[in-house]
Scaffold this motif. Sequence first.
Motif, mmCIF file in Angstrom:
data_model
loop_
_atom_site.group_PDB
_atom_site.id
_atom_site.type_symbol
_atom_site.label_atom_id
_atom_site.label_comp_id
_atom_site.label_asym_id
_atom_site.label_seq_id
_atom_site.Cartn_x
_atom_site.Cartn_y
_atom_site.Cartn_z
ATOM 1 N N VAL A 31 29.709 42.037 38.543
ATOM 2 C CA VAL A 31 30.185 42.317 37.193
ATOM 3 C C VAL A 31 28.985 42.271 36.255
ATOM 4 O O VAL A 31 28.402 41.202 36.027
ATOM 5 C CB VAL A 31 31.245 41.298 36.742
ATOM 6 N N PRO A 32 28.558 43.403 35.737
ATOM 7 C CA PRO A 32 27.379 43.410 34.865
ATOM 8 C C PRO A 32 27.697 42.863 33.477
ATOM 9 O O PRO A 32 28.783 43.056 32.942
ATOM 10 C CB PRO A 32 27.014 44.900 34.795
ATOM 11 N N LEU A 33 26.734 42.153 32.914
ATOM 12 C CA LEU A 33 26.839 41.647 31.557
ATOM 13 C C LEU A 33 25.862 42.424 30.678
ATOM 14 O O LEU A 33 24.898 42.997 31.162
ATOM 15 C CB LEU A 33 26.488 40.156 31.519
ATOM 16 N N GLY A 34 26.121 42.399 29.398
ATOM 17 C CA GLY A 34 25.203 43.084 28.497
ATOM 18 C C GLY A 34 25.928 44.085 27.632
ATOM 19 O O GLY A 34 27.160 44.188 27.638
ATOM 20 N N LYS A 35 25.191 44.872 26.901
ATOM 21 C CA LYS A 35 25.757 45.819 25.951
ATOM 22 C C LYS A 35 26.649 46.830 26.661
ATOM 23 O O LYS A 35 26.253 47.480 27.619
ATOM 24 C CB LYS A 35 24.626 46.542 25.210
ATOM 25 N N GLY A 36 27.890 46.933 26.195
ATOM 26 C CA GLY A 36 28.825 47.900 26.743
ATOM 27 C C GLY A 36 29.530 47.439 27.993
ATOM 28 O O GLY A 36 30.425 48.122 28.486
ATOM 29 N N ALA A 37 29.136 46.301 28.555
ATOM 30 C CA ALA A 37 29.774 45.795 29.772
ATOM 31 C C ALA A 37 30.939 44.888 29.401
ATOM 32 O O ALA A 37 30.854 44.097 28.469
ATOM 33 C CB ALA A 37 28.763 45.022 30.615
ATOM 34 N N THR A 38 32.027 45.027 30.108
ATOM 35 C CA THR A 38 33.212 44.219 29.837
ATOM 36 C C THR A 38 33.629 43.493 31.107
ATOM 37 O O THR A 38 33.840 44.119 32.143
ATOM 38 C CB THR A 38 34.385 45.101 29.351
ATOM 39 N N ALA A 39 33.745 42.194 31.050
ATOM 40 C CA ALA A 39 34.164 41.411 32.210
ATOM 41 C C ALA A 39 35.657 41.566 32.418
ATOM 42 O O ALA A 39 36.408 41.755 31.463
ATOM 43 C CB ALA A 39 33.832 39.935 31.986
ATOM 44 N N PRO A 40 36.120 41.530 33.672
ATOM 45 C CA PRO A 40 37.553 41.604 33.923
ATOM 46 C C PRO A 40 38.255 40.372 33.371
ATOM 47 O O PRO A 40 37.716 39.271 33.377
ATOM 48 C CB PRO A 40 37.639 41.639 35.457
ATOM 49 N N LEU A 41 39.486 40.561 32.890
ATOM 50 C CA LEU A 41 40.224 39.464 32.292
ATOM 51 C C LEU A 41 41.206 38.840 33.271
ATOM 52 O O LEU A 41 41.899 37.901 32.914
ATOM 53 C CB LEU A 41 40.965 39.961 31.040
ATOM 54 N N ALA A 42 41.290 39.346 34.485
ATOM 55 C CA ALA A 42 42.196 38.790 35.484
ATOM 56 C C ALA A 42 41.402 38.462 36.741
ATOM 57 O O ALA A 42 40.496 39.189 37.134
ATOM 58 C CB ALA A 42 43.313 39.773 35.805
ATOM 59 N N LEU A 43 41.771 37.340 37.373
ATOM 60 C CA LEU A 43 41.028 36.907 38.552
ATOM 61 C C LEU A 43 41.430 37.668 39.806
ATOM 62 O O LEU A 43 40.638 37.851 40.720
ATOM 63 C CB LEU A 43 41.239 35.400 38.761
ATOM 64 N N GLY A 44 42.698 38.059 39.896
ATOM 65 C CA GLY A 44 43.150 38.835 41.047
ATOM 66 C C GLY A 44 42.888 38.124 42.355
ATOM 67 O O GLY A 44 43.268 36.980 42.544
ATOM 68 N N ASP A 45 42.208 38.794 43.260
ATOM 69 C CA ASP A 45 41.931 38.244 44.590
ATOM 70 C C ASP A 45 40.543 37.617 44.693
ATOM 71 O O ASP A 45 39.973 37.537 45.772
ATOM 72 C CB ASP A 45 42.071 39.344 45.648
ATOM 73 N N VAL A 46 40.027 37.149 43.595
ATOM 74 C CA VAL A 46 38.683 36.575 43.566
ATOM 75 C C VAL A 46 38.685 35.217 44.263
ATOM 76 O O VAL A 46 39.548 34.380 44.019
ATOM 77 C CB VAL A 46 38.191 36.424 42.112
ATOM 78 N N GLU A 47 37.719 34.992 45.157
ATOM 79 C CA GLU A 47 37.608 33.717 45.864
ATOM 80 C C GLU A 47 36.611 32.770 45.206
ATOM 81 O O GLU A 47 36.526 31.611 45.577
ATOM 82 C CB GLU A 47 37.185 33.952 47.319
ATOM 83 N N GLY A 48 35.847 33.267 44.233
ATOM 84 C CA GLY A 48 34.884 32.419 43.560
ATOM 85 C C GLY A 48 34.105 33.202 42.530
ATOM 86 O O GLY A 48 34.163 34.444 42.481
ATOM 87 N N LEU A 49 33.365 32.492 41.687
ATOM 88 C CA LEU A 49 32.491 33.104 40.684
ATOM 89 C C LEU A 49 31.091 32.527 40.826
ATOM 90 O O LEU A 49 30.924 31.314 41.002
ATOM 91 C CB LEU A 49 32.988 32.813 39.261
ATOM 92 N N ILE A 50 30.088 33.384 40.732
ATOM 93 C CA ILE A 50 28.702 32.954 40.619
ATOM 94 C C ILE A 50 28.167 33.523 39.310
ATOM 95 O O ILE A 50 28.158 34.743 39.111
ATOM 96 C CB ILE A 50 27.846 33.429 41.804
ATOM 97 N N LEU A 51 27.779 32.660 38.410
ATOM 98 C CA LEU A 51 27.303 33.058 37.089
ATOM 99 C C LEU A 51 25.785 32.917 37.066
ATOM 100 O O LEU A 51 25.260 31.805 37.173
ATOM 101 C CB LEU A 51 27.928 32.176 36.004
ATOM 102 N N LEU A 52 25.092 34.036 36.942
ATOM 103 C CA LEU A 52 23.638 34.017 36.966
ATOM 104 C C LEU A 52 23.029 34.172 35.584
ATOM 105 O O LEU A 52 21.855 33.828 35.382
ATOM 106 C CB LEU A 52 23.108 35.125 37.887
ATOM 107 N N ASP A 53 23.778 34.709 34.643
ATOM 108 C CA ASP A 53 23.267 34.917 33.286
ATOM 109 C C ASP A 53 24.366 34.618 32.289
ATOM 110 O O ASP A 53 25.557 34.567 32.637
ATOM 111 C CB ASP A 53 22.788 36.369 33.094
#
Length: 363
Positions: A31-53
């Motif tokens: 999931v890209p961050l930055g100008k124009g990028a929008t993070a998903p608002l639902a977790l769905g089938d996600v097994e985890g998150l890694i936040l690098l920035d």
Amino acid sequence: MAVVVMQQASAETPAAVSGALGAAGLGVRRVPLGKGATAPLALGDVEGLILLDAPGPADTGTAALVRAALAAQVPVLALDGGAELLAGSVARPTATETLDGCPEPTPAAVTDPLFTGDEPPPTAFRVGGSAWGVRSTGEAGRRQDTGYDQKIEQLLFRFAELAASRAEHTTTRTFFTQRADAWEERFAYQAPAYAAAVTRMRLRPGTTAMDLGCGTGRAMPALRELVGPHGRVVGVDVTPAMLSAAAGHGRTEHGHLLAADCTRLPVPRGSVQGIFSAGLLDHLPDPRTALTEWARVAARDCVLLLFHPSGRAERAARHGRPLDPADLLAEHNLRPALAATGWRLDEYEDASGHFLARAGLAD
């Protein structure tokens, strides 16, 4: 299965991240961050998150996603700028918090599953039991700690293994966390059926009863009525948001609420006289392990009642499919499954308006 990796749009996912996730059998959803990028608002089938920035100040969707992950106890690992995002997200809790509120960040300890006895970096912290952050030490700090990159790589592998091992629970929690607030109202019409089923347990006053997979605790008032003021009622669920909803509907007036895995109950052997479970057993990945654990905590005179407010045929028709002969709750499957795990099936009803199976411990 996939772990969401959140980082700046211009950056590439580090090989250490992809390698650790791949070794654990997990995919990468970037999931890209930055100008124009929008993070998903639902977790769905996600097994985890890694936040690098960390995202920009105008990006509210990413912070909302992190708070939702914390509420559902999705495993989260946040590094450098991502650690600041994690710490900032905790400062703005949402309505879907854990039962005891949104936990504060605390220093990571050697007892944390991500460190397994190793000394964590001095900048490492934990949020609850499912999120960890390692703040940046800066370039000077990294030069002083020559093993920093290796420690982070080991951390990534451990996190990937943890996320994979918790995947089943993570899926359950994300599903029910989103529905917890509306659950009671949606199924309020089933309350009389639950009460009628509980009476079939015929428990004595003063005994201990558990509602496994209790959700919002709809069976707890009827269980309290059976065991009386000197008995004990415990509602157990793996989703903290459901327990929070149960507390909001006054279930703590009828008993205790416990966040726990029904296959590893923090309950002494032979201490429970009644086990009620509605719509849980056939959805577990390993139902025989659960039944064996339930037999462990059961007293010699324990009654196990499996219930659903709809019969098997009714549920199959509602989902547009025929009855499955492999269905665990079919009598020809349930009876031997119970027998193999220490139980004896005494009553079995698969009616148009309900499913009910009553069992006791085998002699």
